[in-house]
Write an enzyme that holds these catalytic residues in place. Structure first.
Site, PDB file in Angstrom:
ATOM      1  N   ARG A  55      -2.069  -6.373  -8.200  1.00 29.17           N
ATOM      2  CA  ARG A  55      -1.052  -7.351  -7.841  1.00 29.17           C
ATOM      3  C   ARG A  55      -1.037  -8.509  -8.817  1.00 29.17           C
ATOM      4  O   ARG A  55       0.010  -9.004  -9.176  1.00 29.17           O
ATOM      5  CB  ARG A  55      -1.316  -7.904  -6.433  1.00 29.17           C
ATOM      6  CG  ARG A  55      -1.073  -6.932  -5.325  1.00 29.17           C
ATOM      7  CD  ARG A  55      -1.420  -7.588  -4.007  1.00 29.17           C
ATOM      8  NE  ARG A  55      -2.772  -8.130  -4.077  1.00 29.17           N
ATOM      9  CZ  ARG A  55      -3.691  -7.989  -3.146  1.00 29.17           C
ATOM     10  NH1 ARG A  55      -3.400  -7.362  -2.034  1.00 29.17           N
ATOM     11  NH2 ARG A  55      -4.883  -8.489  -3.294  1.00 29.17           N
ATOM     12  N   HIS A  67       0.837  -1.207   0.000  1.00 28.63           N
ATOM     13  CA  HIS A  67       0.000   0.000   0.000  1.00 28.63           C
ATOM     14  C   HIS A  67       0.871   1.256   0.000  1.00 28.63           C
ATOM     15  O   HIS A  67       0.627   2.195  -0.762  1.00 28.63           O
ATOM     16  CB  HIS A  67      -0.895   0.060   1.248  1.00 28.63           C
ATOM     17  CG  HIS A  67      -1.953  -0.969   1.316  1.00 28.63           C
ATOM     18  ND1 HIS A  67      -2.137  -1.747   2.439  1.00 28.63           N
ATOM     19  CD2 HIS A  67      -2.905  -1.357   0.433  1.00 28.63           C
ATOM     20  CE1 HIS A  67      -3.156  -2.565   2.247  1.00 28.63           C
ATOM     21  NE2 HIS A  67      -3.636  -2.357   1.028  1.00 28.63           N
ATOM     22  N   SER A 101      -3.133  -7.734   2.723  1.00 30.66           N
ATOM     23  CA  SER A 101      -3.460  -7.574   4.144  1.00 30.66           C
ATOM     24  C   SER A 101      -4.015  -8.852   4.754  1.00 30.66           C
ATOM     25  O   SER A 101      -3.674  -9.217   5.872  1.00 30.66           O
ATOM     26  CB  SER A 101      -4.470  -6.437   4.328  1.00 30.66           C
ATOM     27  OG  SER A 101      -3.908  -5.208   3.988  1.00 30.66           O
ATOM     28  N   LYS A 144     -16.715  -6.877   6.163  1.00 35.35           N
ATOM     29  CA  LYS A 144     -15.406  -7.528   6.190  1.00 35.35           C
ATOM     30  C   LYS A 144     -14.945  -7.842   7.611  1.00 35.35           C
ATOM     31  O   LYS A 144     -14.048  -8.641   7.799  1.00 35.35           O
ATOM     32  CB  LYS A 144     -14.352  -6.648   5.500  1.00 35.35           C
ATOM     33  CG  LYS A 144     -14.411  -6.712   3.994  1.00 35.35           C
ATOM     34  CD  LYS A 144     -13.195  -6.058   3.399  1.00 35.35           C
ATOM     35  CE  LYS A 144     -13.136  -6.244   1.896  1.00 35.35           C
ATOM     36  NZ  LYS A 144     -11.937  -5.672   1.319  1.00 35.35           N
TER      37      LYS A 144
END
Length: 166
Positions: free
Chosen positions: A95, A17, A133, A41
């Site tokens: 990514r 990040h 993460s 989440k």
């Protein structure tokens, strides 16, 4: 003034990040880090903790780039958040191919909602591309070393959440 919005949950903020933030700061005059409030989440860190982590970890980027960096929590549509902060550009990190498929759909929907707001994709540097993460939290939970993936302050915060087993 060129305003960019880099949204995410940042639970926690990773070196990947921060790499995107550093590179995005070179593209805009004001970079808004949109911290998503996503109750579905079930984040490990609460909103205030995530905001504080980002603010602390972005201090060096602010000093080195001179770009104004603002951390802004949001719980509405991404495109509405972009409008709220005056962003003409949404910055997204990629990514892998799986990221691209999701992001491609998101861009299409956002363009339908507001075709005046562009989306720019940045790829993290190679050493940060695999960092997620979710995986960082899993490694920390199982007692692994996450120091290669997050800043020392975030590493300490994860250690407090997941104390090592005797």
């Amino acid at each position: 003034m060129r305003v960019g919005l880099y949204p995410g949950t940042f639970d926690p903020v990773t070196l990947g990040h921060l790499d995107i933030i550093r590179r995005a700061a070179a593209l805009v005059d004001r970079l808004v880090i949109g911290v998503a409030i996503n109750r579905d989440k079930g984040p490990l860190f609460n909103l205030e903790e995530r905001v504080a982590m980002i603010e602390r970890d972005c201090e060096g980027i602010l000093r080195s780039t001179g770009t104004e960096i603002v951390v802004y929590p949001f719980e509405n549509l991404l495109i509405d958040c972009a409008r709220d902060v005056g962003a003409r550009v949404i910055i997204r990190g990629l990514r892998a191919v799986a990221d691209f498929e999701y992001e491609y759909q998101m861009v299409g929907m956002n363009r339908q909602l507001d075709d005046q707001i562009e989306t720019v994709f940045l790829m993290a540097e190679a050493q940060h591309q695999a960092i997620a993460s979710k995986l960082v939290k899993e490694i920390a939970r199982l007692g692994g070393d996450v120091s290669k993936f997050v800043t020392p302050a975030v590493c300490r915060a994860l250690g407090e959440r997941f104390p090592q087993r005797p």
